[in-house]
Write an enzyme that holds these catalytic residues in place. Structure first.
Site, short mmCIF file in Angstrom:
data_model
loop_
_atom_site.label_atom_id
_atom_site.label_comp_id
_atom_site.label_asym_id
_atom_site.label_seq_id
_atom_site.Cartn_x
_atom_site.Cartn_y
_atom_site.Cartn_z
N ASP A 129 -14.21 -12.02 38.87
CA ASP A 129 -13.20 -12.58 39.22
C ASP A 129 -13.59 -14.10 39.14
O ASP A 129 -12.89 -14.82 38.56
CB ASP A 129 -12.74 -12.30 40.56
CG ASP A 129 -12.43 -10.69 40.79
OD1 ASP A 129 -12.22 -10.17 39.81
OD2 ASP A 129 -12.25 -10.47 41.91
N SER A 167 -6.87 -11.72 42.14
CA SER A 167 -8.21 -12.45 42.67
C SER A 167 -7.51 -13.87 43.24
O SER A 167 -8.16 -14.80 42.66
CB SER A 167 -8.99 -12.76 41.73
OG SER A 167 -9.59 -11.60 41.34
C1 GLA Z 1 -12.33 -6.87 43.03
C2 GLA Z 1 -13.79 -7.67 43.08
C3 GLA Z 1 -14.66 -7.54 41.62
C4 GLA Z 1 -14.47 -6.19 41.15
C5 GLA Z 1 -12.95 -5.51 41.26
C6 GLA Z 1 -12.96 -3.97 40.73
O1 GLA Z 1 -11.49 -7.74 42.21
O2 GLA Z 1 -13.71 -8.77 43.42
O3 GLA Z 1 -15.71 -8.11 41.80
O4 GLA Z 1 -15.14 -5.15 41.61
O5 GLA Z 1 -12.55 -5.62 42.62
O6 GLA Z 1 -12.93 -3.97 39.60
#
Ligand code: GLA
Length: 397
Positions: free
Chosen positions: A183, A124
């Site tokens: 995230d 993230s």
């Molecule tokens: C990415 C997205 C999150 C989530 C994950 C999978 O990190 O930004 O919102 O959906 O994938 O769990």
């Protein structure tokens, strides 16, 4: 941090107190691809973060220097997007846009952007960047704001951190990924030594202490990079929406897959296409695994937690189809090490990182096993971190 202030002076020179804001990356322990289905997740914030060192000014210009891209770029608040804006500039631009729409009176600043969350690794970095940018804008709008956690920075603007997370999420949507809330939320609400169990529908959450004396969280980067905007993510989301729509025929109360019980799913799964059926099965069973993991954590049952992590990976691999040979290999290697409790891919998948729960005395053997096999079989250089759960976003200086 002192280094970042020095960097600011080197790049921009000038007067004025340099402030520093931080938005952490995250690792998700369990609950993958459930957030945009109104379900449950269990992430923790990382020490790795995006930081901005900034000096606010009264004008409408936001001038940024990216350490990662060794590039300067700027935009004017309220003005159309500059032609040829580098991709990395789009995140703060979209954050500015959503904050303005939410009624924040924006002011410009100059800032150095620096991050140690590897980009495209499933930790993230983009949410960390959005959240750090949002704090930079809030700070620039009220330059007297003292250092403190995000809650205290947001409050003078009439914003909660929950609302701020939603705003940062919609900034990400405008960049092009229809991500869920996990995230941005964990980046703002992380707590040292804790994971959080988040209900992505109403954003209620509980901090769950991690038993670090008995279980260590290890993040391993496969060194496979995929772009989230590649469409596979948005496609998964649409398939889930389709599944929820089909299930609604059998129970009009169903809004999202979160509302579909395993029993209802099993009774009607034959009416779904093969692919949609598999996607739904992952999400519905994954929600149950998060809730069970939360109980296991409360009971101090790290073995059970590990087994649930393993089941999560298998479901992501077979039903959700977001793993890949390298992530599967990392998971296989980890699971073969005595003292490893569980291992799975973390984040969206399609490359990026795995997260492994291991007994503290098994970490060195895990490191050695990865070193011995992974590069030989893939030609890629993995990176491994022992990760402590960190606090959420803040104005640090
Ligand atoms: C990415 C997205 C999150 C989530 C994950 C999978 O990190 O930004 O919102 O959906 O994938 O769990």
């Amino acid at each position: 941090m002192a280094d970042l202030v020095t960097r600011y002076r080197e790049i921009f020179g000038g007067e004025g107190t340099v402030r520093v804001v931080r938005g952490p990356g995250r690792v998700n322990l369990i609950g993958e691809h459930t957030d945009y289905n109104g379900g449950f997740v269990m992430p923790m914030a990382l020490e790795a973060a995006v930081r901005l060192a900034l000096v606010p000014h009264r004008g409408p210009t936001v001038a940024l220097w990216s350490e990662q891209f060794a590039e300067r770029a700027e935009f004017t608040l309220g003005a159309p997007e500059p032609a040829n804006a580098p991709h990395w500039l789009r995140y703060p631009m979209k954050v500015a846009e959503v904050l303005a729409e939410a009624g924040v009176r924006l002011a410009g600043f100059k800032a150095v952007v620096q991050g140690d969350v590897p980009v495209g690794s499933g930790l993230s970095s983009s949410a960390a960047y959005e959240v750090a940018s949002s704090l930079a804008f809030l700070l620039a709008a009220k330059p007297d704001t003292p250092a403190g956690p995000a809650q205290e920075v947001a409050a003078p603007h009439g914003l909660t951190t929950g609302k701020l997370a939603l705003l940062c999420q919609s900034a990400e949507h405008r960049v092009g990924v229809r991500c869920g809330i996990m995230d941005q939320f964990i980046s703002l609400h992380g707590r040292k030594g804790h994971a959080i169990v988040l209900d992505c529908r109403d954003l209620s959450f509980q901090a769950a202490p991690l038993p670090s004396d008995r279980a260590t969280v290890v993040v391993i980067d496969s060194a496979v990079r995929r772009k989230l905007t590649s469409g596979a993510y948005n496609e998964r989301r649409s398939q889930c929406e389709e599944g929820a729509g089909q299930m609604r025929k059998f129970d009009p109360g169903i809004k999202e897959l979160r509302d579909v019980s395993l029993d209802l799913f099993k009774a009607h799964e034959a009416s779904l296409s093969q692919v949609v059926r598999r996607r739904c099965r992952h999400v519905i069973t994954e929600d149950a695994r998060v809730l069970e993991s939360a109980e296991a954590l409360k009971a101090g049952d790290v073995e059970r937690f590990g087994r649930l992590m393993n089941a999560s990976h298998d479901s992501l691999r077979d039903d959700y189809e977001v793993s890949g040979p390298e992530l599967d290999l990392l998971v296989t290697i980890a699971r073969g090490v005595p003292g490893v409790l569980g291992s799975r891919l973390t984040g969206a998948g399609f490359g990026g990182c795995t997260v492994t729960l291991a007994r503290p005395d098994a970490v060195e053997a895990l490191r050695a096993a990865v070193r011995a096999r992974y590069t030989k079989e893939t030609g890629l250089e993995p990176r491994l971190w022992v990760s402590e759960a960190a606090d959420g976003a803040a104005v640090e200086v």
